[in-house]
Design a protein around this motif. Structure first.
Motif, PDB file in Angstrom:
ATOM      1  N   ALA A 194      -6.168  40.934  15.720  1.00 36.30           N
ATOM      2  CA  ALA A 194      -6.165  41.743  14.492  1.00 36.30           C
ATOM      3  C   ALA A 194      -5.053  41.279  13.549  1.00 36.30           C
ATOM      4  N   PHE A 195      -3.906  40.918  14.112  1.00 36.25           N
ATOM      5  CA  PHE A 195      -2.807  40.406  13.293  1.00 36.25           C
ATOM      6  C   PHE A 195      -3.178  39.049  12.705  1.00 36.25           C
ATOM      7  N   ARG A 196      -3.818  38.215  13.506  1.00 38.03           N
ATOM      8  CA  ARG A 196      -4.236  36.896  13.008  1.00 38.03           C
ATOM      9  C   ARG A 196      -5.225  37.033  11.852  1.00 38.03           C
ATOM     10  N   GLU A 197      -6.184  37.917  12.018  1.00 38.26           N
ATOM     11  CA  GLU A 197      -7.189  38.109  10.972  1.00 38.26           C
ATOM     12  C   GLU A 197      -6.550  38.624   9.684  1.00 38.26           C
ATOM     13  N   ALA A 198      -5.574  39.516   9.832  1.00 40.53           N
ATOM     14  CA  ALA A 198      -4.940  40.108   8.651  1.00 40.53           C
ATOM     15  C   ALA A 198      -4.108  39.090   7.871  1.00 40.53           C
ATOM     16  N   THR A 199      -3.581  38.085   8.579  1.00 39.38           N
ATOM     17  CA  THR A 199      -2.700  37.125   7.918  1.00 39.38           C
ATOM     18  C   THR A 199      -3.366  35.777   7.624  1.00 39.38           C
ATOM     19  N   GLN A 200      -4.604  35.574   8.067  1.00 32.00           N
ATOM     20  CA  GLN A 200      -5.291  34.321   7.789  1.00 32.00           C
ATOM     21  C   GLN A 200      -5.415  34.046   6.285  1.00 32.00           C
ATOM     22  N   PRO A 201      -5.733  35.068   5.456  1.00 38.11           N
ATOM     23  CA  PRO A 201      -5.785  34.812   4.014  1.00 38.11           C
ATOM     24  C   PRO A 201      -4.448  34.339   3.439  1.00 38.11           C
ATOM     25  N   MET A 202      -3.363  34.785   4.049  1.00 38.11           N
ATOM     26  CA  MET A 202      -2.039  34.345   3.595  1.00 38.11           C
ATOM     27  C   MET A 202      -1.856  32.850   3.849  1.00 38.11           C
ATOM     28  N   ILE A 203      -2.259  32.401   5.034  1.00 37.00           N
ATOM     29  CA  ILE A 203      -2.141  30.983   5.360  1.00 37.00           C
ATOM     30  C   ILE A 203      -2.979  30.147   4.394  1.00 37.00           C
ATOM     31  N   GLU A 204      -4.183  30.604   4.112  1.00 37.78           N
ATOM     32  CA  GLU A 204      -5.053  29.892   3.181  1.00 37.78           C
ATOM     33  C   GLU A 204      -4.450  29.842   1.780  1.00 37.78           C
ATOM     34  N   ALA A 205      -3.810  30.935   1.374  1.00 36.05           N
ATOM     35  CA  ALA A 205      -3.176  30.985   0.056  1.00 36.05           C
ATOM     36  C   ALA A 205      -2.014  29.998  -0.030  1.00 36.05           C
ATOM     37  N   TYR A 206      -1.234  29.902   1.043  1.00 34.37           N
ATOM     38  CA  TYR A 206      -0.113  28.959   1.058  1.00 34.37           C
ATOM     39  C   TYR A 206      -0.606  27.514   1.047  1.00 34.37           C
ATOM     40  N   GLU A 207      -1.684  27.252   1.772  1.00 38.52           N
ATOM     41  CA  GLU A 207      -2.233  25.893   1.784  1.00 38.52           C
ATOM     42  C   GLU A 207      -2.725  25.492   0.401  1.00 38.52           C
ATOM     43  N   GLU A 208      -3.246  26.454  -0.336  1.00 38.04           N
ATOM     44  CA  GLU A 208      -3.733  26.173  -1.688  1.00 38.04           C
ATOM     45  C   GLU A 208      -2.576  26.001  -2.666  1.00 38.04           C
ATOM     46  N   GLU A 209      -1.535  26.850  -2.511  1.00 37.50           N
ATOM     47  CA  GLU A 209      -0.398  26.799  -3.427  1.00 37.50           C
ATOM     48  C   GLU A 209       0.501  25.596  -3.164  1.00 37.50           C
ATOM     49  N   TYR A 210       0.645  25.240  -1.884  1.00 35.06           N
ATOM     50  CA  TYR A 210       1.549  24.150  -1.507  1.00 35.06           C
ATOM     51  C   TYR A 210       0.759  23.065  -0.757  1.00 35.06           C
ATOM     52  N   PRO A 211       0.367  21.992  -1.425  1.00 43.93           N
ATOM     53  CA  PRO A 211      -0.375  20.924  -0.751  1.00 43.93           C
ATOM     54  C   PRO A 211       0.350  20.384   0.486  1.00 43.93           C
ATOM     55  N   GLY A 212       1.681  20.388   0.442  1.00 42.01           N
ATOM     56  CA  GLY A 212       2.444  19.914   1.585  1.00 42.01           C
ATOM     57  C   GLY A 212       2.224  20.764   2.823  1.00 42.01           C
TER      58      GLY A 212
END
Length: 344
Positions: free
Chosen positions: A311-329
């Motif tokens: 449940a914690f992973r699912e809640a924070t997965q969009p955050m990881i995707e947002a960081y990958e989009e904002e920071y190519p590195g």
């Protein structure tokens, strides 16, 4: 304050002397130092002498001295003698000090990929963390940041971070709703709390105990040793093992200094650094075991293991995707982690 300024002045002399002596080619630099006239590398950090990471770095310094027959010596300044973590980073970039220990996300100012280390659930468990961090792919990444002014020699685990409160178990993100939770003063940590539904309160570690006592915050998050070394277990009686983050410390070296050292001595530094990491793993496991036992037996802390990590992973997965989009590195490093994970 005077002592800090005086110490910094001494370090500046060391740094300038080091860079002046090694400013020529590597071969010229090698000829310039010996056991009688050693290359002194200043290593500054904010931890106490009793901390497992300091002990590991002391082993690193001893091994470097031994394997170079005293030609290279690492002089360690602990306890923030030469300033804060950010100040040490600035000093390293300026060539005032040669090395420092920082929390990995703190390097994101210089290389955006390091934002990835502050993200939740990028490692599955401790075994996965060690497998990835010890991989050749990660070593290649660590040594690829010379253009950013530093290279990373090794990492040290700081354990898995979990939530703990005075009296409430945190089994799902819903349990965090409305709670004021202290987090480290990093964008990734405040963002994580927002995604999980809690109220992030960024504050220094030293202020956490009193803030828990007075109710300024309802809980905090850290590894198990904070319950005992920070005395948080005197106030917080429920530790929920959600293990949402594994944020490594890293030992970094100034690129200006690194490139003046011969490939043979660079290899000695790397081997000594990796050996200190292996030694630290054992020390860390022992420290966590002792902390859990003390927290349970003398502080009355309950450890909650039936946590819904998915449940914690699912809640924070969009955050990881947002960081990958904002920071190519970040996306590049996450791909590196996946590649390392796939090589058993």
């Amino acid at each position: 304050m005077f002592k800090k300024i005086a110490a910094l002045g001494a370090a500046a002399v060391l740094g300038i002397g080091l860079l002046t002596g090694c400013g020529a080619s590597a071969s010229t630099a090698d000829a310039g130092y010996s056991a009688e006239n050693p290359l002194v590398l200043t290593l500054a950090h904010g931890l106490s002498e009793t901390h497992t990471v300091h002990i590991a770095m002391t082993q690193f310094a001893e091994e470097v001295n031994e394997k170079t027959d005293g030609r290279i010596q690492v002089k360690i300044f602990p306890n923030g003698q030469l300033g804060s973590e950010n100040e040490n980073l600035e000093q390293l970039q300026a060539g005032v000090i040669a090395m420092t220990k920082v929390s990995a996300p703190g390097l994101a100012t210089y290389n955006e990929a390091y934002n990835a280390f502050g993200l939740p659930y990028i490692f599955n468990d401790t075994e996965d963390f060690y497998h990835v961090m010890d991989s050749q792919e990660m070593q290649d990444f660590f040594l690829s940041t010379g253009d950013d002014g530093f290279v990373t020699l090794t990492y040290y685990t700081s354990g898995a971070r979990s939530f703990y409160t005075k009296d409430k178990a945190i089994r799902t993100p819903a349990d965090l709703k409305g709670l004021k939770i202290r987090v480290q003063d990093m964008k990734s940590q405040t963002d994580m709390m927002s995604y999980l539904g809690g109220i992030p309160v960024a504050m220094s570690y030293g202020d956490v105990y009193t803030s828990l006592q007075t109710g300024i915050i309802d809980g905090t998050e850290n590894n198990e040793t904070a319950l005992t070394t920070g005395k948080h277990g005197e106030v917080c009686k429920v530790y929920s093992v959600d293990q949402h983050a594994m944020i490594p410390d890293v030992l970094i070296m100034s690129e200006k200094v690194w490139k003046t050292i011969s490939p043979e001595d660079q290899q000695i530094l790397l081997e000594a650094a990796h050996d200190s990491t292996d030694a630290h793993k054992v020390m860390w496991d022992t420290a966590v075991e002792e902390a859990v036992k003390e927290a349970q037996e003398t502080m009355g802390v309950e450890f909650v293991y039936d946590v819904d990590k998915e449940a914690f992973r699912e809640a924070t997965q969009p955050m990881i995707e947002a960081y990958e989009e904002e920071y190519p590195g970040v996306k590049t490093l996450m791909d590196t982690i996946e590649k390392a994970r796939g090589e058993e």
